[in-house]
Motif scaffolding. Structure first.
Motif, PDB file in Angstrom:
ATOM      1  N   TYR A   1      41.341  44.926  43.763  1.00  0.00           N
ATOM      2  CA  TYR A   1      42.850  45.296  43.100  1.00  0.00           C
ATOM      3  C   TYR A   1      42.577  47.198  42.599  1.00  0.00           C
ATOM      4  O   TYR A   1      41.596  47.545  42.010  1.00  0.00           O
ATOM      5  CB  TYR A   1      42.928  44.594  41.504  1.00  0.00           C
ATOM      6  CG  TYR A   1      44.248  44.794  40.969  1.00  0.00           C
ATOM      7  CD1 TYR A   1      45.539  44.445  41.453  1.00  0.00           C
ATOM      8  CD2 TYR A   1      44.501  45.802  39.838  1.00  0.00           C
ATOM      9  CE1 TYR A   1      46.732  44.634  40.951  1.00  0.00           C
ATOM     10  CE2 TYR A   1      45.674  46.081  39.184  1.00  0.00           C
ATOM     11  CZ  TYR A   1      47.034  45.418  39.701  1.00  0.00           C
ATOM     12  OH  TYR A   1      47.944  45.483  39.054  1.00  0.00           O
TER      13      TYR A   1
ATOM     14  N   PRO B   1      47.405  45.226  44.715  1.00  0.00           N
ATOM     15  CA  PRO B   1      45.986  44.834  45.264  1.00  0.00           C
ATOM     16  C   PRO B   1      45.955  45.619  46.537  1.00  0.00           C
ATOM     17  O   PRO B   1      46.847  46.030  47.292  1.00  0.00           O
ATOM     18  CB  PRO B   1      46.140  43.241  45.615  1.00  0.00           C
ATOM     19  CG  PRO B   1      47.703  43.126  45.691  1.00  0.00           C
ATOM     20  CD  PRO B   1      48.406  44.042  44.491  1.00  0.00           C
TER      21      PRO B   1
ATOM     22  N   ASN C   1      48.492  37.705  49.180  1.00  0.00           N
ATOM     23  CA  ASN C   1      48.158  36.411  49.889  1.00  0.00           C
ATOM     24  C   ASN C   1      49.219  35.558  49.716  1.00  0.00           C
ATOM     25  O   ASN C   1      49.748  35.048  48.900  1.00  0.00           O
ATOM     26  CB  ASN C   1      47.044  35.843  48.967  1.00  0.00           C
ATOM     27  CG  ASN C   1      46.528  34.373  49.705  1.00  0.00           C
ATOM     28  OD1 ASN C   1      46.937  34.149  50.559  1.00  0.00           O
ATOM     29  ND2 ASN C   1      45.579  33.809  48.734  1.00  0.00           N
TER      30      ASN C   1
ATOM     31  N   TYR D   1      43.584  44.584  48.849  1.00  0.00           N
ATOM     32  CA  TYR D   1      43.650  43.582  49.823  1.00  0.00           C
ATOM     33  C   TYR D   1      43.281  42.117  49.188  1.00  0.00           C
ATOM     34  O   TYR D   1      42.685  42.203  48.089  1.00  0.00           O
ATOM     35  CB  TYR D   1      42.402  43.966  50.948  1.00  0.00           C
ATOM     36  CG  TYR D   1      41.162  43.594  50.566  1.00  0.00           C
ATOM     37  CD1 TYR D   1      40.553  42.677  50.370  1.00  0.00           C
ATOM     38  CD2 TYR D   1      40.383  45.000  50.639  1.00  0.00           C
ATOM     39  CE1 TYR D   1      39.205  42.586  50.133  1.00  0.00           C
ATOM     40  CE2 TYR D   1      39.185  44.936  50.373  1.00  0.00           C
ATOM     41  CZ  TYR D   1      38.678  43.592  50.109  1.00  0.00           C
ATOM     42  OH  TYR D   1      37.268  43.722  49.505  1.00  0.00           O
ATOM     43  N   SER D   2      43.791  41.082  49.808  1.00  0.00           N
ATOM     44  CA  SER D   2      43.425  39.690  49.294  1.00  0.00           C
ATOM     45  C   SER D   2      42.760  39.056  50.520  1.00  0.00           C
ATOM     46  O   SER D   2      43.360  39.180  51.691  1.00  0.00           O
ATOM     47  CB  SER D   2      44.664  39.004  49.049  1.00  0.00           C
ATOM     48  OG  SER D   2      45.056  39.464  47.671  1.00  0.00           O
TER      49      SER D   2
ATOM     50  N   GLN E   1      39.845  34.831  42.328  1.00  0.00           N
ATOM     51  CA  GLN E   1      41.057  34.357  41.730  1.00  0.00           C
ATOM     52  C   GLN E   1      40.781  32.809  41.999  1.00  0.00           C
ATOM     53  O   GLN E   1      40.238  32.402  42.776  1.00  0.00           O
ATOM     54  CB  GLN E   1      42.146  34.573  42.808  1.00  0.00           C
ATOM     55  CG  GLN E   1      42.715  36.001  42.918  1.00  0.00           C
ATOM     56  CD  GLN E   1      43.286  36.595  41.638  1.00  0.00           C
ATOM     57  OE1 GLN E   1      43.453  35.931  40.639  1.00  0.00           O
ATOM     58  NE2 GLN E   1      43.602  37.867  41.785  1.00  0.00           N
TER      59      GLN E   1
ATOM     60  N   THR F   1      48.228  40.202  40.085  1.00  0.00           N
ATOM     61  CA  THR F   1      47.173  41.100  40.634  1.00  0.00           C
ATOM     62  C   THR F   1      47.183  40.651  42.331  1.00  0.00           C
ATOM     63  O   THR F   1      46.329  41.312  42.868  1.00  0.00           O
ATOM     64  CB  THR F   1      45.551  40.728  39.927  1.00  0.00           C
ATOM     65  OG1 THR F   1      45.630  39.080  40.068  1.00  0.00           O
ATOM     66  CG2 THR F   1      45.651  41.188  38.611  1.00  0.00           C
ATOM     67  N   ASN F   2      47.961  39.881  42.347  1.00  0.00           N
ATOM     68  CA  ASN F   2      48.317  39.558  44.084  1.00  0.00           C
ATOM     69  C   ASN F   2      49.518  40.089  44.557  1.00  0.00           C
ATOM     70  O   ASN F   2      49.951  39.488  45.458  1.00  0.00           O
ATOM     71  CB  ASN F   2      47.918  38.118  44.153  1.00  0.00           C
ATOM     72  CG  ASN F   2      48.142  37.714  45.702  1.00  0.00           C
ATOM     73  OD1 ASN F   2      47.403  38.340  46.512  1.00  0.00           O
ATOM     74  ND2 ASN F   2      48.748  36.712  45.987  1.00  0.00           N
TER      75      ASN F   2
ATOM     76  N   THR G   1      53.723  38.079  46.983  1.00  0.00           N
ATOM     77  CA  THR G   1      52.410  38.021  47.029  1.00  0.00           C
ATOM     78  C   THR G   1      51.756  38.390  48.397  1.00  0.00           C
ATOM     79  O   THR G   1      52.185  38.150  49.479  1.00  0.00           O
ATOM     80  CB  THR G   1      52.232  36.244  47.131  1.00  0.00           C
ATOM     81  OG1 THR G   1      52.967  35.486  48.186  1.00  0.00           O
ATOM     82  CG2 THR G   1      52.612  35.499  45.716  1.00  0.00           C
TER      83      THR G   1
ATOM     84  N   THR H   1      40.475  38.938  45.606  1.00  0.00           N
ATOM     85  CA  THR H   1      41.549  40.213  45.667  1.00  0.00           C
ATOM     86  C   THR H   1      40.589  41.474  45.199  1.00  0.00           C
ATOM     87  O   THR H   1      39.983  41.442  44.192  1.00  0.00           O
ATOM     88  CB  THR H   1      42.510  39.857  44.606  1.00  0.00           C
ATOM     89  OG1 THR H   1      43.411  38.929  45.108  1.00  0.00           O
ATOM     90  CG2 THR H   1      43.572  41.270  44.602  1.00  0.00           C
TER      91      THR H   1
ATOM     92  N   THR I   1      48.231  31.927  44.104  1.00  0.00           N
ATOM     93  CA  THR I   1      48.776  33.235  44.662  1.00  0.00           C
ATOM     94  C   THR I   1      49.814  33.979  43.421  1.00  0.00           C
ATOM     95  O   THR I   1      49.944  35.155  43.608  1.00  0.00           O
ATOM     96  CB  THR I   1      49.229  33.020  45.772  1.00  0.00           C
ATOM     97  OG1 THR I   1      50.580  32.025  45.491  1.00  0.00           O
ATOM     98  CG2 THR I   1      48.305  32.435  46.747  1.00  0.00           C
TER      99      THR I   1
END
Length: 460
Positions: A69, A76, A144, A78-79, A57, A161-162, A142, A67, A157
């Motif tokens: 996804y 996602p 993140n 994780y981020s 990102q 995708t987040n 979000t 991220t 953020t």
């Protein structure tokens, strides 16, 4: 120069910045340029799968967080991000990642949903869309957290995708708990957050939003303080709970559905130190204060009024800030236009002034050439005027010399003529004498032939 730099900064602030992201290929190392958001640039292990896509990102061309996804669950996994500075959330609009639904798309720029629909045929096949969040019970949030970032990092953020769908109550409790723990405990115990690494994740459940987006069963947060005495902590909160649970990294891994290793290089796992104890002490103290404040109707009423006042002040602040921002953009845009006009004018003046010396030299050269031509013409006229008397004087001066020199030649010519005439006269006399002799001789001969008894041979 400082004024020019300031104007350029103002122009940059007045113009929109692109929100960028790109899908990282399998042949690239980790998350490519976004590896900087992982401790020792080593992403977590054990989260891979056929429906997992790595995304770097970016915002304004610079990496902001990483991220992983899930195109199957449309959320996602994780981020990962670094702590910068917490700031109030601005509530920006949500954007999409074009390459998830169109891998051949060369554009790395995140785009709005309306714009993506014009260029991507199967939009939403591998990612969530704004229109998928129509269930009033869930809102995009979000992973993140935007409230743990500021400026460009916070704007980055706000991409789907987040985002994960969570209830409003969970959203408030998670934001409040995580915000206070990070700012009041983790940052304070890790050298003001300069060496803090975060990984936030979502554990999907069987429940979905609009039969498409998986609702998280829980959200978790892993923090690593990468100092000389490295230490780490984990936090997790269930979807139907309002309490954030503090865990060690070993305990956090037990709540995850996969055998994973969040910090591939050890970050103090399995050890306890003074910083971890102080973090837990800060968390427990704050919760005790909250519980004490929450007791009694009077305190609940005061808290309600405080929230109302806070909401009003926040709304007024956002409205005032919006108008200030618009005025600032107008002023900055005018200054940019004025600056561009001034630069163009100065460049034009510089071009004109630069040709002045050349024109002056050209004029001086023309003047000198004119003077030379004038002098040449004057000398030519003077020469023409003086040519006749000079020639006459020269001829007059040469007359005696030419006359004296011609006397011998003339005398010679006269002598030659005289002697020639005498020669001709003598030749004439001799010729006349000869002719007379011949005539006389012929006459006598003819006369003698006529005499009787004269025989031939008289010629002899």
């Amino acid at each position: 120069m400082e004024a020019a730099a300031l104007l350029l900064v103002l122009c940059a602030l007045a113009c929109p910045h692109p929100l960028l992201a790109r899908v990282v290929g399998d042949d690239e190392d980790g998350f490519a340029e976004c590896n900087v958001f992982f401790k020792d640039q080593s992403p977590p292990e054990g989260f891979g799968g056929p429906s997992r896509v790595k995304i770097c990102q970016k915002y304004n061309g610079e990496p902001r967080f990483a991220t992983l996804y899930s195109t199957e669950n449309k959320i996602p996994v994780y981020s990962a991000f670094r702590y910068r500075e917490a700031a109030p959330s601005q509530g920006e609009g949500w954007l999409l990642e074009a390459q998830l639904d169109d891998p051949e798309n060369a554009a790395e720029e995140m785009m709005e949903e309306a714009e993506a629909k014009e260029s991507i045929g199967e939009l939403g096949l591998h990612q969530s869309l704004n229109e998928d969040y129509t269930d009033p019970n869930y809102q995009p949030f979000t992973l993140n957290p935007g409230f743990l970032n500021e400026g460009d990092y916070q704007r980055a953020t706000y991409t789907l995708t987040n985002a994960v769908p969570v209830p409003q109550s969970f959203r408030k409790s998670w934001s409040l708990e995580v915000g206070h723990i990070v700012k009041e405990a983790l940052v304070q115990q890790c050298e003001n957050g300069e060496d803090l690494y975060f990984v936030t994740g979502a554990v999907p459940s069987d429940e979905t939003v609009n039969n498409k987006i998986a609702v998280p069963e829980s959200l978790w947060l892993a923090a690593c303080c990468n100092t000389a005495e490295a230490w780490s902590m984990g936090f997790i909160q269930k979807n139907n709970d309002v309490k954030l649970e503090s865990l060690s990294m070993e305990e956090l891994k037990k709540h995850l559905p996969e055998e994973v290793n969040i910090f591939t290089n050890p970050c103090g796992e399995g050890t306890e130190n003074a910083q971890q104890s102080k973090v837990l002490e800060t968390i427990n103290q704050r919760r005790a204060e909250e519980a004490e404040e929450a007791t009694g109707p009077f305190f609940r009423f005061i808290r309600f009024l405080a929230r109302v006042v806070y909401g009003i002040v926040k709304t007024v602040f956002y409205i005032v800030w919006f108008f200030i921002e618009q005025i600032f953009n107008i002023i900055a845009g005018g200054i940019c236009c004025l600056w561009d006009g001034a630069v163009s004018y100065l460049l034009a003046i510089s071009g004109v002034l630069g040709t002045i010396p050349i024109d002056i030299i050209r004029v001086i050269g023309n003047i000198l050439m004119g003077c030379v031509r004038t002098i040449n013409n004057v000398l030519t006229v003077v020469g023409m005027i003086l040519r006749v008397p000079l020639r006459f004087l020269l001829d007059l001066g040469n007359f005696p010399y030419l006359t004296l020199c011609a006397i011998p030649t003339v005398g010679k010519e006269i002598a030659v003529g005289v002697f020639g005439s005498l020669g001709l006269l003598i030749d004439s006399i001799f010729s006349l004498t000869g002719s007379s002799y011949s005539v006389t001789s012929f006459a006598c001969n003819r006369f003698l032939q006529r005499l009787p008894g004269f025989s031939g041979g008289s010629d002899e």
